[in-house]
Design a protein around this motif. Structure first.
Motif, short mmCIF file in Angstrom:
data_model
loop_
_atom_site.label_atom_id
_atom_site.label_comp_id
_atom_site.label_asym_id
_atom_site.label_seq_id
_atom_site.Cartn_x
_atom_site.Cartn_y
_atom_site.Cartn_z
N GLU A 152 0.68 -1.17 0.17
CA GLU A 152 -0.17 0.11 -0.53
C GLU A 152 1.21 1.10 0.22
O GLU A 152 0.87 2.57 -0.66
CB GLU A 152 -0.94 0.30 1.23
CG GLU A 152 -1.93 1.23 1.49
CD GLU A 152 -2.44 1.21 2.80
OE1 GLU A 152 -2.71 2.26 3.61
OE2 GLU A 152 -3.05 0.26 3.06
N TYR A 157 -0.96 -1.29 -5.78
CA TYR A 157 -2.82 -1.47 -4.60
C TYR A 157 -2.85 -3.45 -5.44
O TYR A 157 -3.97 -4.37 -5.08
CB TYR A 157 -3.31 -0.79 -5.03
CG TYR A 157 -2.84 0.85 -4.68
CD1 TYR A 157 -2.99 0.95 -3.31
CD2 TYR A 157 -3.03 1.62 -5.61
CE1 TYR A 157 -1.43 1.72 -2.74
CE2 TYR A 157 -2.27 3.02 -5.09
CZ TYR A 157 -2.35 2.87 -3.82
OH TYR A 157 -1.73 4.25 -3.43
N LEU A 181 -8.46 -0.69 -0.73
CA LEU A 181 -7.45 -0.60 -1.91
C LEU A 181 -8.14 -0.05 -2.91
O LEU A 181 -7.59 0.18 -4.23
CB LEU A 181 -7.15 -1.68 -1.65
CG LEU A 181 -6.17 -2.29 -0.16
CD1 LEU A 181 -5.52 -3.37 -0.36
CD2 LEU A 181 -4.69 -1.24 -0.16
#
Length: 348
Positions: A152, A157, A181
């Motif tokens: 992250e 992602y 996310l």
């Protein structure tokens, strides 16, 4: 000669000798105590300097192998260094323990080293360590959680979303992480046009109704009309800071008039006169001031999980890593922007 010894037997002479002796003893005692105190301070400074810098790698290896301190003591020392932000010393201890420490504690020590690298900002090294742990121990949820955080922070992602699959198999709650996310993926996708991005974000929010602040913070910035169209009245207080900073020309008076909290908020800001008071102390003060003073609201954000206070908005707590745990706190402050504008107008 006899008269000489008689003088020594004079009581006054004896008193003089007595006080002279007291003075001499006191004088030497005073300077001796000062000397000892100075030496003690030097000894204490020398002792404390031992803790300001770690021994060299060779010296550290000797100290650990000698066994004067148990491995648990070294781990506690490394944890203490990391807790106080001295990551370099913590990393040195963990690295040496991995080489010559008990092999039974190898995985745990490796995890602690990876976590310290992550906190210190060495994301690539942290990723390598967590992947190494998962190669031999794939069912390690702590390593998976930190690997997700590493991806992250590196804005990878898609890889972070892949980490959610094994976490789900380990019966971990991944719902908020997944939505979070996915939203981050949309917000940082440079290939999407703004309108297309907004449409997908609205659809994602309609399905989950989570991360309200994160969604509407973006919507009010790029498309206020669409933001008001999808506005959830029950989330007004969650968006207090976003709504307070919204430009006057972007207000939807019809929605504001139907929402009691928004009437109080914008009456306090001076845009409308739809409320005479508020149950929120700061808003009530501003409403009663009628904007006669240069007062305004400032905001701080408290993690509802770990209670750490931040001066800026967050969507994942940097302390406990919980998602959407931000609680807004108001405070009254001086409106420097208004004061600056009035000064500029006075010069014109």
């Amino acid at each position: 000669m006899n008269s000489f010894f008689i003088e020594f037997r004079d009581p006054l002479f004896g008193i003089i000798v007595f006080f002279v002796l007291i003075f001499v003893i006191t004088f030497f005692s005073y300077w001796w105590s000062r000397f000892r105190k100075k030496e003690d301070h030097r000894h204490l400074d020398k002792f404390l300097r031992q803790f300001r810098s770690l021994p060299s790698k060779d010296e550290l290896k000797v100290l650990i192998t000698k066994g004067d301190l148990s491995e648990k003591s070294w781990l506690l020392l490394a944890h203490s260094y990391a807790k106080h932000g001295d990551y370099e010393k913590s990393i040195e201890i963990y690295s040496e323990l991995l080489k010559i420490g008990d092999k039974k504690n190898y995985r745990d020590t490796l995890f602690l080293l990876g976590r310290t690298y992550f906190k210190a900002g060495f994301l690539e090294r942290a990723k390598e360590i967590f992947l190494k742990i998962l190669q031999s121990n794939p069912r390690t949820p702590q390593a998976l959680q930190y690997l997700l955080l590493v991806y992250e922070h590196m804005r990878e992602y898609s890889l972070a979303l892949e980490v959610l699959e094994p976490l789900n198999e380990l019966k971990k709650d991944i719902q908020k992480d997944k939505v979070y996310l996915e939203l981050l993926t949309l917000l940082h996708d440079m290939n999407l046009e703004v309108d297309e991005k907004v449409e997908k974000i609205v659809k994602t929010y309609a399905l989950n109704h989570e991360l309200t602040h994160m969604v509407f913070e973006y919507l009010f910035r790029v498309n206020p009309v669409l933001a008001w169209k999808n506005f959830d009245n029950s989330k007004s207080e969650v968006l207090s800071d976003v709504l307070w900073q919204l430009d006057k020309e972007h207000l939807d008076l019809d929605i504001i008039e139907k929402n009691g909290y928004l009437r109080e908020l914008y009456t306090a800001r001076g845009d409308v006169e739809m409320a005479e008071g508020s149950s929120v102390f700061e808003l009530d003060v501003l409403i009663n001031l009628k904007q006669k003073s240069n007062a305004t609201l400032s905001f701080e954000y408290i993690c509802d999980n770990c209670k750490v206070v931040f001066p800026f908005v967050f969507h994942r707590c940097s302390s406990c890593h919980s998602i959407d745990s931000s609680q807004i706190e108001f405070s009254l402050t001086k409106n420097y922007h208004r004061e600056f504008s009035e000064e500029n107008n006075s010069f014109q």
